[in-house]
Scaffold this active site. Structure first.
Site, short mmCIF file in Angstrom:
data_model
loop_
_atom_site.label_atom_id
_atom_site.label_comp_id
_atom_site.label_asym_id
_atom_site.label_seq_id
_atom_site.Cartn_x
_atom_site.Cartn_y
_atom_site.Cartn_z
N VAL A 193 47.56 10.12 -5.78
CA VAL A 193 48.75 10.41 -4.97
C VAL A 193 49.03 11.91 -4.86
O VAL A 193 48.53 12.70 -5.65
CB VAL A 193 50.00 9.70 -5.54
CG1 VAL A 193 49.77 8.20 -5.58
CG2 VAL A 193 50.34 10.23 -6.94
N GLU A 194 49.84 12.26 -3.88
CA GLU A 194 50.29 13.63 -3.61
C GLU A 194 49.13 14.61 -3.55
O GLU A 194 49.15 15.68 -4.16
CB GLU A 194 51.35 14.06 -4.64
CG GLU A 194 52.61 13.22 -4.55
CD GLU A 194 53.78 13.82 -5.29
OE1 GLU A 194 53.76 15.02 -5.59
OE2 GLU A 194 54.74 13.07 -5.55
#
Length: 811
Positions: free
Chosen positions: A501-502
């Site tokens: 993620v991110e």
């Protein structure tokens, strides 16, 4: 004639001094002029005259700024504009977002260590420490992760309510809006502690305090939007989520196909309301299934020119209550057996008024920049903290288990293979925690460290993966059997989530760390690029000239320094500290200088091709990353008061980091496309060859022993993690078993001797304890201690088992 030219050159030098010409001009003059004086008698007059004239013109042209700008910089600027690779709007906004902090020092080739060491030791306020010791402790005690992940697939209702009531969703919201207004350091500490208990709870708490509605409102929201939502968010009356990623736009989030069309529509009983009709399809959105407030990114278009002449308005952000007609939420993804709320959201032709746009109409088209600036919180705080929290649990439990669990009459942690894993666990955790704390401090100082946030996000989650893998190996069968007493497996399963993620780690390493750092943190490159894009011709030439010749002087200086520092192994570098860390500061300065010249030569020879040379960029990024991580390690050691007990951890972390720097440089040189440039770089960086070695086995033995031995070093390393005192819980029992094992080791040695001497005939341990007590070899109190020790060790070693029907779906 020679005398006349000699006087002319002297006059040129006087002009240079008068006009404060650049260092480069003086260097060029000195490089030629000084040898000429020595060789004047051996050179013919015609040759000497030509040389003097050339030198004179070079000094004047390069030394007098107004001539240099006209004759040199202006044509070079035109050429630079032609070869400069195209940069998309989203790339430009990503570069413009955030700030440069210690990464700029590392790119300079001459980091000012006194500046780093002058930063105060991070500390929590009394209110923050109280929250950590009480509310966070209570939340951790409420959570049974097996119940959360296997039975409920959600936090229990009482935990949800506790999180809302106690303000966990409002850590970043100012007190004037009812929030806790915690520092980034406190935010990081809270997430770290919760993450050492439950990944689900950590994600639930950290997302509303990371990239989401609250942070966006704080930085960009209108006053009306802040007044409407911030207090409700702080009190948990609103559950927020933010939707960016979709099926066709993941890491390339700038390619989102979701659109909003400016139009008039009906809203809340009113007709002809100016607003936006939005269509979107998003996925992987944390808290979306239970959200009441949806942050949304989409591309805005104004085909009827209701806002002005421009049709394509760019990425825009809006805040939409999920009960708005047409908003779809509720369905869930199931990411690797983690029970945090995550799912898709869709909407088709959902009409929203203009005041739903975050920041109002003034912020239309600024969404990508807003996101990039706020993304630093997730990368700088939340993900490093959650990775570090789970690593603290893995380290403390692995050290204890390695001492309690025995095979072949020896604690498994004493076997060198297991000891090697324990060494990596402890060493990597030390680095992770140092980077976590230093980066949170940067945020508290007002920085938005875009490059550094990418470094800590990547390396904390990657090292976290190494730690949890090693911890699983140390625990063996204990680690792989799921159940209420398994405290590792869910973290092992969920580790790839933080890596994904991110900004997926693969792309973070190969595209972002050096790719953005080379432009953003370099002292001159961004200035050169901005000058090239400047439409004001006069200003562009002026700025480009200053940046270009500053850059050339910078590169030449670093080339010389890199060679000198390499030849001396950095021993000639002045650093403001003493042993045992002095040599490490010197070596980091040496490699910082080498990195600076390697970056410049890479950009010079590869140009726009460097953007496509992802493996090369990744290795240069590895050097920058290790320089930052090692800086954090040194700062942590200083902040902790230079404890002698932690010296082995410091030594291992620094030797590991320096060896990785050498390996990354070697990878760059081995694969550099321009072989002549590679030979030059090798001469400047490794003129005497490569001699750095990984940390020794003897040092690893010292590091591993710290994890298995209760003491200040072990407590400092795992400080801030949740350690239940209840022996009925797995970690509580493990801590008690470690203490009991150490206490009972002398008694166990007596029983072993008695068995060898034939004084004990029983085959099982409890029988031998009873027999020893009856024979008077131990007293009743000692027998009771040994029996308790056996019970604790057995509880720690045993794994869960289930009736078949308990493992069926729905049970």
């Amino acid at each position: 004639m020679a005398l006349l030219l000699f006087v002319s050159v002297l006059a040129a030098f006087l002009l240079l001094a008068f006009f404060r010409a650049s260092l480069l001009s003086w260097l060029l003059a000195a490089m030629v002029f000084v040898p000429l004086i020595a060789l004047q008698s051996r050179i013919s007059d015609d040759t000497l005259q030509l040389v003097y004239i050339t030198l004179f013109l070079s000094v004047v042209i390069f030394g007098l700024p107004f001539l240099r700008r006209f004759l040199v910089s202006r044509p070079l600027l035109s050429l630079f504009r032609k070869v400069l690779p195209h940069m998309s709007q989203t790339e430009q906004e990503a570069l413009d977002a955030g700030t440069v902090w210690w990464d700029g020092e590392l790119f300079s080739g001459n980091p000012h260590w006194a500046k780093l060491l002058a930063l105060p030791k991070p500390a929590l306020s009394a209110a923050e420490q109280s929250f950590l010791d009480n509310e966070v402790e209570q939340l951790c005690a409420m959570i049974d992760d097996w119940d959360v992940t296997h039975v409920r697939q959600d936090l229990p209702p009482e935990a949800w309510q506790f999180i809302k009531d106690k303000g966990f969703f409002g850590m970043i919201i100012p007190q004037e809006y009812g929030g806790l207004q915690f520092s980034a350091q406190a935010h990081s500490a809270v997430v770290t502690k919760i993450a050492s208990r439950s990944g689900t709870a950590a994600v639930t708490v950290m997302v509303p305090n990371s990239l989401g509605p609250a942070e966006l409102l704080l930085h960009y929201g209108t006053q009306a939007q802040k007044d409407k939502y911030l207090r409700r968010l702080a009190k948990g009356e609103e559950v927020p989520c933010f939707a960016l990623t979709g099926p066709f736009a993941g890491s390339d989030a700038g390619a989102i196909p979701d659109v909003g069309i400016v139009c008039y529509g009906e809203f809340d009983g009113h007709k002809d309301v100016l607003g936006v009709r939005v269509t979107w399809e998003k996925r992987y959105i944390t808290l979306a299934p239970v959200a009441t407030l949806l942050g949304l990114a989409f591309k805005l278009y104004d085909p009827e020119n209701l806002l002005g002449a421009e049709v394509a308005r760019g990425i825009t952000l809006a805040l939409i209550p999920t009960d708005t007609p047409g908003v779809q939420v509720g369905r869930r993804h199931f990411p690797l057996n983690s029970a945090f709320q995550n799912g898709p959201t869709q909407g088709k032709d959902v009409f929203i008024p203009m005041d739903y746009i975050i920041g109002g109409t003034e912020r239309i088209g600024q969404g990508w920049r807003m996101l990039m600036e706020c993304l630093a919180a997730g990368r700088s705080i939340s993900l490093p903290a959650s990775a570090t929290g789970s690593a603290k649990l893995a380290a403390r439990s692995s050290g204890a288990y390695g001492r309690v669990r025995k095979q072949f009459h020896l604690p498994v942690g004493k076997f060198e293979g297991v000891e090697e894993a324990l060494t990596r666990i402890a060493g990597n955790l030390y680095v992770m925690d140092a980077a976590r704390v230093l980066t949170a401090q940067a945020v508290d100082l007002g920085e938005k460290p875009s490059v550094i946030s990418a470094i800590v996000k990547y390396h904390c989650t990657e090292r976290g993966r190494v730690v949890i893998n090693d911890a699983m190996d140390v625990h063996g069968g204990k680690g792989i059997c799921l159940g209420p007493d398994n405290y590792l497996a869910r973290f092992y399963e969920q580790t790839p989530i933080g890596i994904t993620v991110e900004g997926a780690n693969i792309l973070t390493r190969s595209l972002i760390i050096f790719g953005q750092g080379a432009v953003r943190a370099h002292p001159y490159v961004l200035k050169e690029m901005k000058a090239a894009h400047d439409t004001d011709k006069k200003r562009a030439v002026f700025d480009f000239d200053a940046a270009l010749f500053g850059h050339i002087s910078f590169a030449l200086c670093n080339a010389v320094r890199s060679l000198l520092f390499a030849l001396s192994s950095g021993r000639i570098v002045y650093v403001p500290t003493e042993e045992p860390t002095r040599r490490y500061y010197q070596l980091l300065t040496r490699y910082s200088t080498s990195f600076a010249i390697a970056a410049d030569i890479s950009m010079l020879t590869l140009g726009g091709g460097l953007k496509r040379s992802e493996k090369l960029s990744a290795r240069l990024g590895d050097v920058l990353s290790q320089l930052y991580l090692c800086s954090a390690v040194l700062k942590k050691f200083e902040d902790d008061g230079r404890p002698v007990e932690d010296l082995a951890l410091l030594e291992w972390a620094m030797q590991d980091g320096l060896y990785r720097i050498q390996s990354a440089f070697d990878g760059v040189l081995q694969n550099f496309p321009n072989r002549y440039a590679a030979l030059l770089l090798r001469a400047l960086i490794f003129p005497l060859g490569q001699w750095r070695k990984p940390a020794s086995d003897a040092l690893g033995h010292e590091v591993a022993a710290l994890l298995s031995t209760p003491g200040e070093a072990r407590d400092r390393l795992t400080a801030g993690s949740y350690i239940p005192g209840d022996e009925s819980q797995a970690i509580g029992a493990l801590e008690a078993a470690l203490a009991s094992t150490l206490q009972c080791e002398p008694l166990q040695a007596e029983l072993t001797k008695a068995r060898k001497d034939g004084k004990l005939k029983a085959l099982d341990e409890l029988g031998q304890i009873a027999e020893a007590k009856q024979a008077g070899l131990i007293d009743a109190e000692q027998a009771a201690r040994l029996e308790r020790d056996y019970a604790l060790r057995r509880k720690v070693i045993m794994v869960d088992d289930f009736a078949p029907e308990q493992l069926r779906a729905g049970h």
